[in-house]
Design an enzyme around this catalytic site. Structure first.
Site, PDB file in Angstrom:
ATOM      1  N   LYS A 166       4.446   9.868   8.351  1.00 37.14           N
ATOM      2  CA  LYS A 166       4.191   9.463   9.737  1.00 37.14           C
ATOM      3  C   LYS A 166       5.197  10.064  10.732  1.00 37.14           C
ATOM      4  O   LYS A 166       5.012  11.195  11.152  1.00 37.14           O
ATOM      5  CB  LYS A 166       4.134   7.935   9.841  1.00 37.14           C
ATOM      6  CG  LYS A 166       3.025   7.338   8.936  1.00 37.14           C
ATOM      7  CD  LYS A 166       2.742   5.907   9.226  1.00 37.14           C
ATOM      8  CE  LYS A 166       1.854   5.227   8.194  1.00 37.14           C
ATOM      9  NZ  LYS A 166       0.437   5.473   8.314  1.00 37.14           N
ATOM     10  N   ASP A 171       9.420   2.774  -0.083  1.00 36.10           N
ATOM     11  CA  ASP A 171       8.359   3.492   0.611  1.00 36.10           C
ATOM     12  C   ASP A 171       8.576   3.264   2.102  1.00 36.10           C
ATOM     13  O   ASP A 171       8.210   2.219   2.650  1.00 36.10           O
ATOM     14  CB  ASP A 171       6.989   2.982   0.157  1.00 36.10           C
ATOM     15  CG  ASP A 171       5.856   3.738   0.828  1.00 36.10           C
ATOM     16  OD1 ASP A 171       6.112   4.400   1.855  1.00 36.10           O
ATOM     17  OD2 ASP A 171       4.713   3.660   0.343  1.00 36.10           O
ATOM     18  N   TYR A 229       0.852  -1.181   0.000  1.00 32.25           N
ATOM     19  CA  TYR A 229       0.000   0.000   0.000  1.00 32.25           C
ATOM     20  C   TYR A 229       0.886   1.228   0.000  1.00 32.25           C
ATOM     21  O   TYR A 229       1.798   1.350   0.828  1.00 32.25           O
ATOM     22  CB  TYR A 229      -0.918   0.007   1.235  1.00 32.25           C
ATOM     23  CG  TYR A 229      -1.842   1.201   1.268  1.00 32.25           C
ATOM     24  CD1 TYR A 229      -2.965   1.261   0.431  1.00 32.25           C
ATOM     25  CD2 TYR A 229      -1.597   2.279   2.111  1.00 32.25           C
ATOM     26  CE1 TYR A 229      -3.811   2.359   0.449  1.00 32.25           C
ATOM     27  CE2 TYR A 229      -2.440   3.380   2.127  1.00 32.25           C
ATOM     28  CZ  TYR A 229      -3.542   3.412   1.302  1.00 32.25           C
ATOM     29  OH  TYR A 229      -4.378   4.505   1.315  1.00 32.25           O
TER      30      TYR A 229
HETATM   31  N1  HOZ Z   1      -3.660   3.452   5.497  1.00 35.28           N
HETATM   32  C1  HOZ Z   1      -3.115   3.747   6.767  1.00 35.28           C
HETATM   33  C2  HOZ Z   1      -2.955   2.459   7.531  1.00 35.28           C
HETATM   34  N2  HOZ Z   1      -2.120   1.519   6.912  1.00 35.28           N
HETATM   35  C3  HOZ Z   1      -3.942   4.776   7.506  1.00 35.28           C
HETATM   36  C4  HOZ Z   1      -5.295   4.336   7.920  1.00 35.28           C
HETATM   37  C5  HOZ Z   1      -6.106   5.390   8.641  1.00 35.28           C
HETATM   38  O1  HOZ Z   1      -5.647   6.450   8.976  1.00 35.28           O
HETATM   39  O2  HOZ Z   1      -7.282   5.116   8.866  1.00 35.28           O
END
Ligand code: HOZ
Length: 428
Positions: free
Chosen positions: A264, A236, A141
């Site tokens: 993050k 990433d 992802y």
């Molecule tokens: N996609 C992120 C978690 N792998 C963020 C999810 C979120 O903030 O709800």
């Protein structure tokens, strides 16, 4: 008002009641607890219940919540102007702190989210190579830019939407995929597409299909193939950067990518991300070069201050503490699986980990999807009832922070025994 009341109200104004999909508990059923505040390793819901937090704002809060060094830095910065939109010292200082830890980040461009960092790195890779195709991995992802929503992990996998509607065939025509950790499949992609391959985009530790560590030769094979074929290697490190080591996965595995995306932790809980890499590549970004990318809030002083305060707190000793706490947690979980004779495994790299039920090892997305998500959902709720908030999906990483001291880990493990018993009893 109760969590239920707030969630009902949220659903009438926010799509699905949330600002980001995984939070809606679709992966585990039930309704989310609405969180009023967070401090250290703890979350507190609107009804005053306390939870030990392993969401950690999806990896951002490595120092725990409301760390005084971070909140004081934000308050100080706020008093000096919340957005300037012109050059300011803190962005130089944060970029220097990043480069001091990750020497491959010779030049750094700040943006506001991991999605934006990835999108921009892809544009840069295409411009630098004059090629269009990007190889990503199933279950990887990289944010929600169109080109990356192909066989995507995280919330897209949780909701069964790895190839989202609304993404046109044209925008994913140049996205190729292979199985994570499958060196043979990667070699095949290079054989058939090397003349059109601009970059390989990879999470050096996959964290969005649950935690899946790279097999010993995976990253070095990628590096070797990319170098041999003039393809750029993009790590990433939105999740792993400053998390799996002070220098991120680049340092932990000793493999140097051409470009890196961060997010993050570098924002200390504020919306900051960056893409970075070799100077001659990054100098192609406007205004140094012709690759356009811009943003009003990029380099925002509050985000820069929070990121700086966070990185400066993260001295080497902190990683040793994180390692000790995380391995204590992982060992305790593994022992609980054994005690209850539950087939499963705990996969951990540094302070990120996932418990998978149903398989002894998970190496790729096919295996992650084949684990027992119904049992995970029961375990999740049993833990929540006992005051431990795990990420609400079997496709996500749990994050340990420096606020998770021995007492917090031991309280977690005390809950694990009862929760495991409950998860085993269910039949769903
Ligand atoms: N996609 C992120 C978690 N792998 C963020 C999810 C979120 O903030 O709800």
């Amino acid at each position: 008002m109760t969590s239920k009341g707030w969630f009902t109200r949220a659903c009438s104004i926010l799509p699905g009641g949330v600002s980001s999909p995984v939070r809606a508990f679709k992966g585990v059923g039930g309704e989310p607890r609405i969180i009023a505040r967070a401090e250290g390793a703890m979350l507190f819901d609107v009804e005053g219940r306390a939870y030990i937090d392993y969401v950690g704002s999806w990896g951002a809060m490595i120092l725990g919540h409301a760390h005084p060094a971070v909140t004081e830095a934000i308050a100080r910065a706020a008093g000096e102007g919340t957005s300037i939109g012109l050059c300011s010292p803190r962005e130089v200082e944060l970029a220097e702190e990043i480069r001091a830890r990750v020497p491959a980040a010779q030049r750094v461009r700040f943006v506001n989210s991991g999605t934006e960092a990835v999108m921009s790195a892809i544009r840069l890779a295409r411009a630098a190579t004059g090629r269009a195709a990007i190889l990503k991995f199933s279950g990887g992802y990289h944010g929600h830019a169109d080109a990356m929503l192909v066989r995507a992990g995280s919330g897209a996998a949780t909701l069964g939407l790895p190839d989202s509607p609304g993404v046109t065939p044209g925008s994913v025509r140049d996205t190729l995929t292979a199985a994570y950790n499958d060196e043979g499949a990667i070699a095949d992609v290079f054989k058939s597409h090397d003349d059109r391959l601009a970059a390989v985009m990879v999470e050096p530790v996959a964290g969005n299909m649950g935690v899946v560590p790279p097999q010993p030769e995976f990253l070095t094979t990628l590096r070797r193939l990319c170098s041999a074929h003039g393809v750029l290697l993009i790590f990433d490190e939105v999740m792993t950067g400053f998390r799996v080591a002070q220098g991120g996965a680049t340092a932990r595995y000793g493999v140097e990518p051409d470009l890196i995306t961060f997010g993050k932790i570098i924002g200390g809980g504020l919306p900051v991300a960056a893409y970075a890499g070799r100077a001659e590549l990054m100098n192609l970004v406007a205004p140094g070069g012709p690759v356009y990318q811009a943003g009003t809030l990029s380099g925002n002083p509050l985000g820069m201050a929070a990121g700086l305060a966070t990185l400066r707190e993260l001295k080497t000793g902190k990683y040793e503490e994180l390692e000790a706490a995380s391995s204590r947690l992982a060992d305790g979980l593994q022992q609980a699986l054994a005690r209850f004779r539950v087939r499963g495994c705990v996969q951990r790299v540094g302070s990120m980990l996932t418990v998978f039920f149903g398989l002894e090892r998970v190496r790729n997305f096919t295996e992650a999807a084949a684990t027992d998500h119904a049992r995970f959902a029961r375990f999740f709720h049993a833990m929540l009832d006992r005051g431990v908030h795990l990420p609400p999906s079997g496709y996500e990483a749990w994050f340990v922070s420096t606020a998770h001291d021995r007492a917090v880990i031991d309280r977690t493990l005390a809950a694990v025994d009862d929760a495991m018993a409950e998860a085993v009893r269910g039949t769903g």
